[in-house]
Scaffold this motif. Structure first.
Motif, PDB file in Angstrom:
ATOM      1  N   UNK A 197       0.847  -1.208   0.000  1.00  0.00           N
ATOM      2  CA  UNK A 197       0.000   0.000   0.000  1.00  0.00           C
ATOM      3  C   UNK A 197       0.877   1.252   0.000  1.00  0.00           C
ATOM      4  N   UNK A 198       1.936   1.191   0.823  1.00  0.00           N
ATOM      5  CA  UNK A 198       2.825   2.361   0.917  1.00  0.00           C
ATOM      6  C   UNK A 198       3.500   2.637  -0.432  1.00  0.00           C
ATOM      7  N   UNK A 199       3.940   1.568  -1.070  1.00  0.00           N
ATOM      8  CA  UNK A 199       4.609   1.733  -2.366  1.00  0.00           C
ATOM      9  C   UNK A 199       3.643   2.322  -3.387  1.00  0.00           C
ATOM     10  N   UNK A 200       2.436   1.757  -3.431  1.00  0.00           N
ATOM     11  CA  UNK A 200       1.455   2.240  -4.414  1.00  0.00           C
ATOM     12  C   UNK A 200       1.114   3.701  -4.144  1.00  0.00           C
ATOM     13  N   UNK A 201       0.931   4.054  -2.887  1.00  0.00           N
ATOM     14  CA  UNK A 201       0.617   5.454  -2.546  1.00  0.00           C
ATOM     15  C   UNK A 201       1.714   6.402  -3.027  1.00  0.00           C
ATOM     16  N   UNK A 202       2.957   6.042  -2.730  1.00  0.00           N
ATOM     17  CA  UNK A 202       4.063   6.926  -3.106  1.00  0.00           C
ATOM     18  C   UNK A 202       4.208   7.032  -4.618  1.00  0.00           C
ATOM     19  N   UNK A 203       4.066   5.889  -5.274  1.00  0.00           N
ATOM     20  CA  UNK A 203       4.148   5.911  -6.734  1.00  0.00           C
ATOM     21  C   UNK A 203       3.032   6.761  -7.321  1.00  0.00           C
ATOM     22  N   UNK A 204       1.826   6.570  -6.779  1.00  0.00           N
ATOM     23  CA  UNK A 204       0.673   7.313  -7.294  1.00  0.00           C
ATOM     24  C   UNK A 204       0.892   8.817  -7.142  1.00  0.00           C
ATOM     25  N   UNK A 205       1.475   9.200  -6.016  1.00  0.00           N
ATOM     26  CA  UNK A 205       1.750  10.631  -5.811  1.00  0.00           C
ATOM     27  C   UNK A 205       2.689  11.159  -6.884  1.00  0.00           C
ATOM     28  N   UNK A 206       3.696  10.370  -7.167  1.00  0.00           N
ATOM     29  CA  UNK A 206       4.671  10.827  -8.164  1.00  0.00           C
ATOM     30  C   UNK A 206       4.045  10.872  -9.554  1.00  0.00           C
ATOM     31  N   UNK A 207       3.225   9.873  -9.855  1.00  0.00           N
ATOM     32  CA  UNK A 207       2.614   9.828 -11.188  1.00  0.00           C
ATOM     33  C   UNK A 207       1.616  10.984 -11.352  1.00  0.00           C
ATOM     34  N   UNK A 208       0.826  11.206 -10.297  1.00  0.00           N
ATOM     35  CA  UNK A 208      -0.144  12.308 -10.371  1.00  0.00           C
ATOM     36  C   UNK A 208       0.567  13.641 -10.581  1.00  0.00           C
TER      37      UNK A 208
END
Lengths: 575, 350
Positions: B233-244
């Protein structure tokens, strides 16, 4: 002196509770006192180290954190499986704080402690118990001897090992790729560490190394046992010569304290200093006390009473006198300005001394006493020079020639290579090469300075290359600048007169910047500090006028002037 | 047109590249690198090669302006070329990458590796030698993206397309700490992240199965399983922030690895290589698998964070990675599907 050991442990080892992956574990005498940046750097380093084979990997590094200096040895052991049953590692840093008087320290006791650790007995335990067993063992390691490195200890090292380690380290430092893999020398790890520690502190800090580690660990040099992966290109002749000269210096009685304790020194200045010092050692047989071929010093004729100063000494005396006179005048002016300023706006603040001469103003006091002060200072200098002359140091050709400081930093470096027997007042200038002198004389007659400059770059490429090297090693140079400078240097070295016009143009600008940077004060970067400069006023004026020309002016007359500035500066600073 | 230096993770415009002409070097006896712009002919020759302005029959060698290593002239980046192979520790990323490149050399796959860029194959073989010689996977060290950088040029077997792909095989710990990594210590890793154009998220099938069993039996979840779920979950959240923050969609292939652990159960046999299940069926099956294992939160985060999003189940070894691991025993299953999907190659080839 025994110093406390701090520990930092990173491991994949399972404790039956944590998930897979690496983590840091708490230990007794954890390394919590490190400033944040140092801790981040150390922890990142620990996560990146992994053995290249079943044998442990090692790394040795030094770092600074604020005013504190640290050194650490890191061991990386296989055999610590993680929760996913992957073959993980345990990386353990033993960190010691270095006292001021031992920053050039002997790592042997620290590394030997790590090297002698009985890891096999830990690996024989059940995988779940290994981590705890390891932590229990290192809890007993609370202190280790940390002392300044003695040159006697270096002499006990096998010569070949010392040469191999120094050559490998300096070659890696000079490698543009950032790191090298070199075949590991045969010998104890602690001996390798001690050989590395023979380098000046600044170079040690810039040349972290690992032993038996996989790529990816941020070090300049990996000693490897994997013959397939070593860099096949051999060290340059310059590195080999530098190591030979440095080993000769280490074996001599030269006072290397300032050099080895220099925390900022880079490879290029180190190489230059070592070359100069080694030449001096070779010309001073009496300083080679530790050399097997040391000869008995020749007896020197002592000056008789009423001696005459030689020309150089007389010039030097005049120069010293002028400096003292200027310094005293400046001091008096400053005090008078301060006194006048105080009187104009608010009650004057008089020096405490003035109470002793009640009724006499500060200005009056100075007027009365300036001449005796100056006389006393001159007498002091004369006395010093006389003593030195009597000792056969001036005019006898035995003192190390070094220029007076154009900046404090330069003075510190050069002082590092003065033999113990020489003194700071032995202040003769080094002599420019005959070619350079001829060029300057010819250019002064014809006014063709640009032509003389181009001839100089062709006839003395190594001097130019060393100046570029020095610029490359400047901390302010960015990667792109360093790369283009390195390219230019290689062409200067390799191609002689094959430089094209744009190269020559770039070279002239770089060298002018070099001269300006050497003559400028640290803060403003462009204003020549006349108090410490050796340059003549016209030349200083020229440098000032040309400082901005490096980027803005391309007029032919500026080319001539800039070329003159560079050549004349080189004449005065040939070392 | 952008050229990739996989050592520095820089996408070079021609203006930041250096070039050398062998003919010029031979004539002047000076080996030197010049800016590409100053060296290249104004118009490319008929084949599209970069040729010397002075010697139009001589192709130029192109170099990275940063590290001065050679940049293959065919290392031209596409939008999805840089792939982030993301996942928690021990989720099987390195093994997947190795087997994937092996599969892309076999004749049964519609896309094949045309050439390896730089030392990719050598580096990957070295990484896998570690795995095989030690009898099982090893943790990946938490290095910066200066090692384990791989790039290949791919082409469709029928000539209908070509792609350049590049990966950095980062340790799971780095992905876990994505939000707090030091820029100084991981400078190249950050550059790599900036270039990422597609993502393959690896989820450990072993932990998924453990989740299903725990729920079925009503047991307490193991710390390792809980940690894996939290890390994902943490990885996906951080990645999503960067992608957004980039403001452009990036395709994501959510990939359950070690599917061999799962497909032994009849209800998940569709994940087998020879099951004949379509991509849509696999996608639905994996979503259901995640729900049953209690990864609803992860599923929701993924669907709300990324688009386009597709789910896969793969097995790099086709069997448990127990020692002794022998190459001859490996039976990889569906490992190329996530890559072809995120590159858009499956649509080109369909």
């Amino acid at each position: 002196m025994n110093t406390e050991i701090y520990h930092c442990v990173f491991t994949h080892a399972t404790d039956g509770w944590s998930g897979s992956g690496g983590r840091f574990v708490a230990v007794e005498r954890n390394a919590p006192e490190l400033p944040t940046d140092a801790e981040i750097e150390l922890k990142a380093f620990l996560g990146k180290l992994m053995p290249e084979s079943a044998a442990p990997a090692w790394s040795m590094r030094r770092f600074a954190a604020g005013a504190d200096r640290y050194a650490c040895v890191i061991a990386s052991y296989n055999g610590f499986a993680d929760a996913g049953n992957r073959a993980g590692v345990l990386n353990h840093a033993r960190v010691v704080r270095l006292e001021r008087d031992s920053i050039w320290f002997d790592p042997f006791p620290l590394v030997a402690l790590a090297e002698d650790f009985d890891i096999e007995s830990v690996k024989q335990l059940d995988p779940l118990d290994r981590l705890q067993a390891y932590l229990d063992r290192i809890a007993e390691e609370d202190a280790v001897e940390v002392r300044a490195l003695s040159r006697q200890e270096l002499i006990t090292l096998p010569r070949e090992l010392l040469r191999e380690v120094l050559t490998g380290t300096l070659a890696a430092r000079a490698d543009n790729r950032g790191h090298r893999r070199v075949r590991a020398p045969r010998g104890r790890l602690a001996h390798i560490a001690r050989a590395w520690a023979a380098l000046p502190v600044g170079l040690q800090r810039q040349s972290t190394w690992a032993y038996g580690a996989q790529d990816g660990v941020p070090v300049q040099l990996i000693w490897t046992g994997d013959a397939e992966r070593i860099n096949v290109d051999s060290p340059s002749d310059a590195v080999i010569d530098c190591v030979a000269n440095y080993m000769a210096l280490l074996d001599s009685s030269y006072d290397l304290r300032t050099l080895v304790n220099d925390e900022e020194i880079n490879l290029a200045p180190f190489s230059s200093l070592v070359q100069v010092a080694a030449a001096t050692v070779a010309s001073l047989p009496e300083t080679n006390a530790m050399s097997k071929k040391a000869q008995k010093p020749e007896s020197r004729p002592r000056p008789t009473a009423g001696f005459e100063l030689e020309d150089d000494a007389a010039v030097e005396l005049n120069r010293q006198y002028d400096r003292i006179l200027a310094a005293v005048k400046e001091y008096v002016d400053q005090r008078l300005d301060a006194y006048d300023a105080g009187g104009a706006g608010k009650p004057a603040v008089r020096p405490a001394q003035s109470a002793a001469v009640a009724g006499v103003t500060w200005k009056q006091w100075l007027d009365r006493n300036a001449i005796p002060i100056i006389t006393a200072l001159i007498a002091g200098v004369l006395l010093t020079l006389g003593v030195l002359f009597w000792m056969g140091r001036i005019g006898g050709g035995t003192a190390v020639r070094h220029r007076p400081a154009a900046s404090v930093r330069t003075e510190t470096r050069e002082a590092a290579v003065i033999p113990e027997s020489a003194t700071e007042t032995a202040d003769e200038r080094p002599v420019a090469s005959p070619q350079l002198r001829k060029l300057i004389e010819a250019a002064a007659r014809t006014g063709k300075w640009k032509e003389a400059f181009l001839t100089f770059t062709e006839s003395e490429p190594e001097t130019v290359a060393r100046m570029i090297d020095d610029t490359i090693s400047a901390p302010t140079a960015d990667a792109n600048t360093r790369a283009s400078l390195a390219d230019l240097r290689d062409r200067v070295r390799g191609s002689g007169n094959k430089l094209d016009s744009s190269d020559r143009e770039a070279l002239r600008k770089y060298l002018l910047q070099y001269v300006v940077s050497r003559e400028a004060t640290a803060d403003d970067g462009v204003v020549v500090d006349e108090n410490v400069s050796d340059l003549t006023p016209p030349l200083m004026k020229a440098i000032k006028s040309q400082t901005n020309a490096t980027s803005s002016s391309d007029k032919p007359e500026d080319f001539e002037l800039q070329s003159e500035v560079i050549l004349r500066w080189l004449e005065m600073n040939p070392s | 047109m952008k050229f990739l230096c996989k050592e520095c993770w820089l996408a070079h415009e021609p203006s930041t590249l250096l070039a050398a002409c062998k003919e010029c070097d031979a004539r002047t006896q000076i080996r030197r690198l010049d800016p590409l712009r100053a060296k290249v002919a104004a118009s490319l020759d008929a084949s599209g090669d970069l040729v010397c302005r002075l010697h139009p029959t001589e192709p130029l060698d192109v170099f990275c302006g940063e590290c001065r290593r050679e940049v293959p002239p065919r290392a031209i980046l596409g939008e999805q070329s840089i792939v982030a192979l993301v996942g928690d520790t021990a989720s099987g990323k390195t093994s997947l990458l190795w087997v994937l490149t092996e599969r892309l050399r076999q004749t049964t796959v519609a896309v094949r590796i045309r050439q390896s860029i730089g030392d990719s194959d050598v580096q990957l073989a070295r990484a896998m030698r570690d795995i095989v010689e030690h009898g099982g996977p090893r943790p990946t060290p938490m290095t910066d993206a200066d090692v384990r950088n791989y790039a290949w040029e791919l082409m469709a077997r029928d000539g209908r397309g070509g792609w350049v792909i590049a990966f950095h095989d980062a340790a799971g710990e780095l992905w876990q700490q994505l939000g707090h990594l030091s820029r100084d210590e991981y400078d190249r890793f950050y550059r790599y992240l900036k270039l990422v154009g597609s993502i393959i998220l690896a989820i450990d099938g072993d932990r998924i199965l453990e989740g299903i069993d725990t729920r079925t039996r009503g047991d307490v979840a193991s710390p390792a399983m809980l940690a894996a779920e939290a890390n994902e979950i943490r990885i996906v959240d951080e990645l999503a922030r960067k992608i957004r923050a980039r403001g452009q969609p990036i395709p994501v292939g959510v990939t359950v690895t070690k599917a061999d652990m799962v497909w032994e159960r009849p209800e998940w046999s569709m994940f087998r290589r020879d099951s004949g299940a379509t991509a849509d069926e696999i996608d639905r099956g994996v979503r259901e698998l995640l729900r049953q294992s209690g990864r609803d939160a992860l599923l929701d985060t993924l669907t709300s964070s990324f688009a386009p999003l597709q789910f896969f189940a793969v097995s790099a070894f086709g069997r448990a990675a127990d020692a002794p691991l022998r190459i001859a025993d490996l039976q990889p299953s569906r490992v190329e599907e996530p890559l072809l999907a995120v590159l858009g190659a499956d649509r080109v080839l369909a």
